[in-house]
Enzyme design. Sequence first.
Site, short mmCIF file in Angstrom:
data_model
loop_
_atom_site.label_atom_id
_atom_site.label_comp_id
_atom_site.label_asym_id
_atom_site.label_seq_id
_atom_site.Cartn_x
_atom_site.Cartn_y
_atom_site.Cartn_z
CG HIS A 47 -1.97 -1.16 1.04
ND1 HIS A 47 -2.78 -1.06 0.54
CD2 HIS A 47 -2.22 -1.58 1.82
CE1 HIS A 47 -3.52 -2.24 0.64
NE2 HIS A 47 -2.96 -2.46 1.50
CD GLU A 163 -4.46 -9.26 4.29
OE1 GLU A 163 -4.36 -8.13 5.16
OE2 GLU A 163 -3.48 -9.57 3.66
CG ASP A 189 -7.82 -6.15 3.80
OD1 ASP A 189 -8.13 -4.79 3.69
OD2 ASP A 189 -6.00 -6.08 3.42
#
Length: 274
Positions: A47, A163, A189
Amino acid sequence: MPQNNLLHNVAQDRICTALGIKIVASNEIILLAKAAGYDSVFIDLEHSIFSIKDVSRLCSTSLLSGITPFVRVPYQCGNGFVQRVLDGGAMGVVFPHLRNQKQTTEFYVLEEARKAVSCTKFPPKGTRSLTAALPQFDFQRIGAKDLIQQLDSIGSTVFVMVETRECLENIDVIAAIEGVDVLLLGANDLSLELGILGEWEHPRFQAVLENVSAAAQRAGKVFGLAGLYTRPDICKRVVQDLGARYILGHLDMGLLAMAMNKNMEQLRGMDCRV
């Protein structure tokens, strides 16, 4: 080679603290982390817009500072990309989003976990390619056998992020895979996939914490937690009651935002017109 602070701390039954880095690519962030007392950094390539060069620079500074650098790679980034991250100085790799692609859930989730291990280890344990003059050894030439032994044992920690539903449903068999070192629960997540985003007190989320902890304990693996930056109360319980030993404390962006907001509160308090 430098000490792996995660393995060192776990051996002493202590937690390994981590600072997440996703926006600050300069070496100063590592020096600040060192001054604050963090054990490791969690450099985020999933990210962020960091380049491999950015990550290698951060890893090298971490190694020199005595902080252990771990790098989260993008999902399905490929073995060659993981190779470059490790050659750039990472002491471990975080693999996100193990999930089902085709056919049976168990087969493909397990295959992804096995591939994660394989691309981080040298033959016969895996498929990592051998090179010389690595930052983990201050770019000095090291005998190949010694280099392989050290990197395989302490220089290539494998984090599997829990996740997805598929990963959670197969947590025991994933934990049992040789070479998987850490089950890192990604709170945001995973809660999103379970339909309870941010509902940290929800019975299903609390049960997930206990299930992942139990799987890690049964397999002799490290239980880690990421994403609960604003709930130190839950983190404390996860550490003290559920045996978590790797905690991602916060991200650089979040810490900067909190400090700036606090500073603005102080500055506004100086205005006599307020």
